[in-house]
Design an enzyme around this catalytic site. Structure first.
Site, PDB file in Angstrom:
ATOM      1  N   CYS A  10       4.999   6.230  -7.272  1.00 19.92           N
ATOM      2  CA  CYS A  10       4.734   6.901  -6.002  1.00 19.92           C
ATOM      3  C   CYS A  10       5.512   6.300  -4.843  1.00 19.92           C
ATOM      4  O   CYS A  10       5.372   6.737  -3.702  1.00 19.92           O
ATOM      5  CB  CYS A  10       3.237   6.915  -5.739  1.00 19.92           C
TER       6      CYS A  10
ATOM      7  N   HIS B  25       0.539   4.878   3.279  1.00 18.31           N
ATOM      8  CA  HIS B  25       0.536   5.421   1.920  1.00 18.31           C
ATOM      9  C   HIS B  25      -0.822   6.080   1.664  1.00 18.31           C
ATOM     10  O   HIS B  25      -0.872   7.199   1.166  1.00 18.31           O
ATOM     11  CB  HIS B  25       0.831   4.304   0.913  1.00 18.31           C
TER      12      HIS B  25
ATOM     13  N   GLU C 282      -4.134  -1.748   1.894  1.00 23.40           N
ATOM     14  CA  GLU C 282      -3.022  -1.379   2.770  1.00 23.40           C
ATOM     15  C   GLU C 282      -3.412  -1.525   4.236  1.00 23.40           C
ATOM     16  O   GLU C 282      -2.616  -2.003   5.055  1.00 23.40           O
ATOM     17  CB  GLU C 282      -2.560   0.052   2.500  1.00 23.40           C
TER      18      GLU C 282
ATOM     19  N   LYS D 113      -1.910  12.387   3.423  1.00 21.22           N
ATOM     20  CA  LYS D 113      -2.268  12.900   2.089  1.00 21.22           C
ATOM     21  C   LYS D 113      -3.625  13.594   2.107  1.00 21.22           C
ATOM     22  O   LYS D 113      -3.971  14.305   1.172  1.00 21.22           O
ATOM     23  CB  LYS D 113      -2.259  11.768   1.062  1.00 21.22           C
TER      24      LYS D 113
ATOM     25  N   HIS E  49      -1.245  14.195  -2.830  1.00 22.30           N
ATOM     26  CA  HIS E  49      -0.300  13.115  -3.109  1.00 22.30           C
ATOM     27  C   HIS E  49       0.891  13.690  -3.879  1.00 22.30           C
ATOM     28  O   HIS E  49       0.752  14.062  -5.035  1.00 22.30           O
ATOM     29  CB  HIS E  49      -1.010  12.031  -3.922  1.00 22.30           C
TER      30      HIS E  49
ATOM     31  N   PHE F 154       2.601   2.617  -8.690  1.00 21.02           N
ATOM     32  CA  PHE F 154       2.158   1.895  -9.885  1.00 21.02           C
ATOM     33  C   PHE F 154       3.312   1.052 -10.387  1.00 21.02           C
ATOM     34  O   PHE F 154       4.459   1.512 -10.438  1.00 21.02           O
ATOM     35  CB  PHE F 154       1.745   2.870 -10.998  1.00 21.02           C
TER      36      PHE F 154
END
Lengths: 425, 80
Positions: free
Chosen positions: A167, A308, A319, A346, A351, A413
């Site tokens: 991502c 994010h 985050e 998002k 996403h 990831f």
């Protein structure tokens, strides 16, 4: 010797996107400012057929078949189709400049690649034998297919690259593009990401990681970054691309410049293949690297962060802490750091996986242009662990005058962390 | 049972048009796939694969090079 981005910032001269909120950048941006949701129930029987727990997603608002010819679609996986649509828009937005093809490069990322082609081809082999496979199966399923499709379409001969970092991929494309220009390997780069991975396999597999929201009774409010009741991300799809240009090249052709890319930081957690390092130190390193590249003068003007913020229970809090820590480092003031408006877009787009970092870079640039931070929707109760200032429900004005900068984060990831800093021009 | 050649031409034309976007009016029995219709080898293999599926015939890879014109393909499929 690599030129410092602070000394030689890059011009963003074109933007293009196709998203769950609209078939182009401006439509998407207006929907975002209005707080609309691109998420909806999927019209199929995947829950009954396969036992998946999530049967909603953020599908493209304008399907690719409304934009591309049947022949273009036959030769490209949907991921490459979305890349083509976004890149053509970005190129047109940049004024379709006359560029030496050998000084024009493409960096088009994807997280998953040609998943639909691959799985469809396997169905063909299993059900009807290998003889029925179409000859373009391999070039359509490979993850460099979006980059190749765009390079062929634009006649870009300085290189076509396909960073793959889950991502973070779409944001890494901008980092790679910036480095190509900094290294003197290209004057102009079309950089972005594309993803087309809405499929029972991915919904089932992300579901097994408990990474996906299962709020099937309310798809539109399922994506809840920073909300105390968030339960995972909502799968989206789409494509986004920007045209990056050396400042000298943009100036020479008197190009309209949307913003400058002044910081491109990357790091790796070296912690785990799935969850982020809970200390947030990897994310912090990427943000500090980007802010350091921008230089203290520009970093001091950071007025907005597009986070994010996928709406996973663990990820958002990590985050949020890292953002506050990074901005405190940049400003020398925790008080100021916790007042900077942070948006989790998002909540509306879902996403977009490998396209997320690219489309959210565009949102970050538009926030600078309009001096308006987009909202984060669906927060019913703010998670008390989130100490950054989250923009909720309605857009929030940024300082009306003076130079501004804004940061976009994208993590993937594998522990891939990217932070990009843009400055108003 | 042999297939009707007109039906084969009609079905094959549909496949070629879908794959290449060529104007159906340009497709005729005497047209060469390569020289007249500008069809490359991978597109040709795609057309052959789709034709095998549509007409339930097998066109061996070795025979494809002998299918120079649309008429050659129609004859092969109709006679298979």
């Amino acid at each position: 010797m690599v030129a410092d981005l602070a000394a030689a910032p890059l011009a963003v001269t074109g933007m293009g996107a196709t998203t769950p909120l609209g078939g182009d950048v401006e439509t998407t941006w207006r929907a975002l400012l209005d707080g609309r949701s691109g998420v909806a129930a999927l019209d199929n029987s995947w829950v009954e057929d396969y036992g998946i727990a999530t049967n909603f997603a953020a599908s493209l608002k304008v399907p690719a078949d409304a934009v591309l010819s049947p022949q273009e679609r036959r030769r490209a996986d949907p991921s490459a189709q979305y890349a083509l649509i976004a890149a053509r828009q970005a190129w047109a937005d940049a004024g379709s400049p006359a560029v030496d093809p050998e000084r024009l490069a493409v960096v088009m990322a994807t997280g998953v690649g040609g998943l639909q082609t691959m799985l469809g081809a396997w169905d063909t082999v299993r059900d009807r034998g290998a003889r029925r496979l179409l000859p373009l199966t391999v070039p359509m399923l490979m993850p460099n297919s979006p980059a190749a499709a765009v390079a062929i379409d634009l006649g870009a001969r300085a290189g076509a690259h396909a960073p793959v970092s889950a991502c973070a991929s779409g944001a890494e494309a901008l980092v790679t593009g910036a480095r190509l220009i900094q290294l003197g390997l290209a004057d102009v780069v079309v950089a972005g990401g594309a993803e087309a991975a809405i499929h029972p396999l991915t919904l089932g597999a992300f579901g097994k990681m408990q990474a996906l929201s299962t709020r099937s009774d309310s798809p539109e409010t399922a994506s809840r970054p920073y909300c105390a009741t968030r339960d995972g991300f909502v799968m989206g799809e789409g494509g986004a691309a920007v045209v990056l240009e050396s400042a000298a090249h943009a100036e020479a052709r008197r190009a309209r410049t949307h913003a400058a890319l002044v910081g491109a930081g990357s790091s790796s957690d070296a912690y785990d293949v799935a969850p982020p390092d809970p200390s947030g130190q990897g994310q912090l390193r990427a943000m500090r690297a980007a802010l350091a590249q921008a230089g203290p003068g520009v970093a001091a003007t950071v007025a907005h962060v597009n986070a994010h913020a996928t709406a996973t229970p663990a990820g958002d809090a990590i985050e949020a802490r890292a953002i506050v820590e990074a901005l405190t480092w940049a400003f020398g003031s925790a008080e100021r750091a916790t007042a900077i408006p942070v948006s989790g877009t998002k909540s509306m787009t879902g996403h977009l996986l490998g396209a997320a970092g690219a489309v959210e870079s565009i949102f970050t640039i538009l926030a600078l242009r309009d001096r308006l931070a987009p909202p984060t929707t669906n927060i019913q109760r703010l998670d008390p662990e989130v100490t950054c200032h989250v923009v909720r429900d309605r857009p929030e004005p940024l300082p009306a005058t003076g130079p501004l900068a804004a940061m976009n984060n994208a993590f993937g990831f594998g522990g891939h962390n990217i932070a990009l800093v843009f400055a108003s021009v | 049972m042999a297939l009707d050649k007109n039906e084969v031409l009609e079905g094959l034309t549909e496949i070629i048009v879908d794959e290449t976007g060529i104007d159906p009016a340009d497709i005729a029995l005497d047209r060469s796939f390569v020289d007249d219709l500008d069809i490359d080898s991978l597109s040709m293999m795609t057309i052959v694969t789709l034709a095998e599926d549509k007409f339930d015939v097998e066109i061996p890879d070795d025979s494809v090079k002998d299918l120079v014109t649309v008429g050659d393909a129609v004859d092969f499929i109709a006679g298979a």
